[in-house]
Design a protein around this motif. Structure first.
Motif, PDB file in Angstrom:
ATOM      1  N   THR A 272       1.115  -1.152  -0.198  1.00 34.90           N
ATOM      2  CA  THR A 272       0.008  -0.133  -0.038  1.00 34.90           C
ATOM      3  C   THR A 272       0.933   1.325  -0.037  1.00 34.90           C
ATOM      4  OG1 THR A 272      -0.043   0.170   2.458  1.00 34.90           O
ATOM      5  CG2 THR A 272      -1.726  -1.117   1.356  1.00 34.90           C
TER       6      THR A 272
ATOM      7  N   GLU B 169      -0.645   4.516  13.838  1.00 39.30           N
ATOM      8  CA  GLU B 169      -1.636   3.531  14.182  1.00 39.30           C
ATOM      9  C   GLU B 169      -2.123   3.785  15.374  1.00 39.30           C
ATOM     10  OE1 GLU B 169       0.507  -0.428  12.004  1.00 39.30           O
ATOM     11  OE2 GLU B 169       1.059  -0.083  14.361  1.00 39.30           O
TER      12      GLU B 169
ATOM     13  N   THR C 154      -4.838   6.623  13.982  1.00 37.56           N
ATOM     14  CA  THR C 154      -6.033   6.349  13.174  1.00 37.56           C
ATOM     15  C   THR C 154      -6.827   4.894  13.271  1.00 37.56           C
ATOM     16  OG1 THR C 154      -4.517   4.647  11.786  1.00 37.56           O
ATOM     17  CG2 THR C 154      -4.518   7.097  11.398  1.00 37.56           C
ATOM     18  N   GLY C 155      -6.077   3.981  14.500  1.00 39.56           N
ATOM     19  CA  GLY C 155      -6.810   2.960  14.861  1.00 39.56           C
ATOM     20  C   GLY C 155      -6.506   1.813  13.718  1.00 39.56           C
ATOM     21  N   LYS C 156      -5.533   2.093  12.705  1.00 41.27           N
ATOM     22  CA  LYS C 156      -5.783   0.944  11.685  1.00 41.27           C
ATOM     23  C   LYS C 156      -4.114   0.703  11.423  1.00 41.27           C
ATOM     24  CE  LYS C 156      -9.184   3.406   8.880  1.00 41.27           C
ATOM     25  NZ  LYS C 156      -9.587   4.217   7.844  1.00 41.27           N
ATOM     26  N   SER C 157      -3.863  -0.716  11.042  1.00 36.51           N
ATOM     27  CA  SER C 157      -2.609  -0.940  10.980  1.00 36.51           C
ATOM     28  C   SER C 157      -1.910  -0.669   9.666  1.00 36.51           C
ATOM     29  CB  SER C 157      -2.802  -2.500  11.026  1.00 36.51           C
ATOM     30  OG  SER C 157      -1.386  -3.214  10.664  1.00 36.51           O
TER      31      SER C 157
ATOM     32  N   SER D  75      -0.485  -4.504   5.818  1.00 32.33           N
ATOM     33  CA  SER D  75      -1.555  -4.844   5.219  1.00 32.33           C
ATOM     34  C   SER D  75      -1.285  -5.922   4.608  1.00 32.33           C
ATOM     35  CB  SER D  75      -2.169  -3.742   4.382  1.00 32.33           C
ATOM     36  OG  SER D  75      -3.209  -4.057   3.634  1.00 32.33           O
TER      37      SER D  75
ATOM     38  N   GLU E 227      -3.264  -6.352   1.906  1.00 33.40           N
ATOM     39  CA  GLU E 227      -3.726  -6.102   0.641  1.00 33.40           C
ATOM     40  C   GLU E 227      -2.630  -6.088  -0.426  1.00 33.40           C
ATOM     41  OE1 GLU E 227      -5.298  -2.008   0.235  1.00 33.40           O
ATOM     42  OE2 GLU E 227      -5.889  -2.020   2.539  1.00 33.40           O
TER      43      GLU E 227
END
Length: 184
Positions: free
Chosen positions: A105, A153, A156-159, A162, A164
């Protein structure tokens, strides 16, 4: 006959690229566009490659052998910033023979570049030579990017790391497990 014509065309294109290396950059850009990458992603990928090239140039000039030693140092950097090895990251993305960076990403590309830039600057500052000194710089450079990743992180609370990828639908097998927590 069609194969011969195709080979002649590819050979001609590569000869043109040898005379004008910018043509190979244009070809890479076109390929990524055809694969659906955004202009922003393409720019980040190319910038990251330049950062990588400067690091490997440094290594070559400081007693690091291309191939296995580059791979060892790259894995140290990657493990430090991401919490997973290159092999684990590729598995999470369902990749086998694919280039991991071509399936990262935008954030993963940025943190990889930060880790490699930090590694090179630390190595240059210490005049790191050989595997032991460059491995130490790799750990330190990766740790800088790890701290930045963790801050992002937490906000945003997001790893960042990824599973993806850009494989065609159904081709990916991997699912990313939460990165291993490392102290610090």
């Amino acid at each position: 006959e069609p194969i011969k014509l195709w080979l002649a065309k590819v050979g001609y294109e590569r000869m043109q690229e040898m005379a004008d290396p910018a043509l190979s950059l244009d070809r890479a850009r076109q390929t990524w566009q055809q694969h659906g990458r955004s202009e922003k992603w393409i720019q980040q990928r190319m910038t990251g490659q330049e950062t990588r090239n400067k690091l490997t140039d440094y290594w070559r000039e400081h007693e690091i052998k291309a191939g296995q030693e580059f791979a060892i140092l790259t894995n140290i950097i990657h493990q430090e910033w991401s919490g997973v090895s290159v092999k684990e990251h590729k598995a999470a993305k369902g990749l086998s023979s694919h280039n991991l960076r071509d399936h990262m990403t935008e954030a993963e590309l940025i943190f990889t570049a930060l880790a490699e830039l930090s590694t090179r600057q630390i190595a240059e500052n210490q005049d790191a030579t050989g595997m032991t000194e460059n491995a130490s710089a790799a750990k330190a450079g990766g740790a800088i990017a790890r701290q930045a990743r963790r801050q992002l992180e937490s906000q945003t609370g997001k790893s960042v790391v990824s599973g993806e990828n850009y494989l065609p639908s159904g081709a990916a097998q991997g699912a990313l497990k939460a990165p291993k927590k490392q102290p610090g």
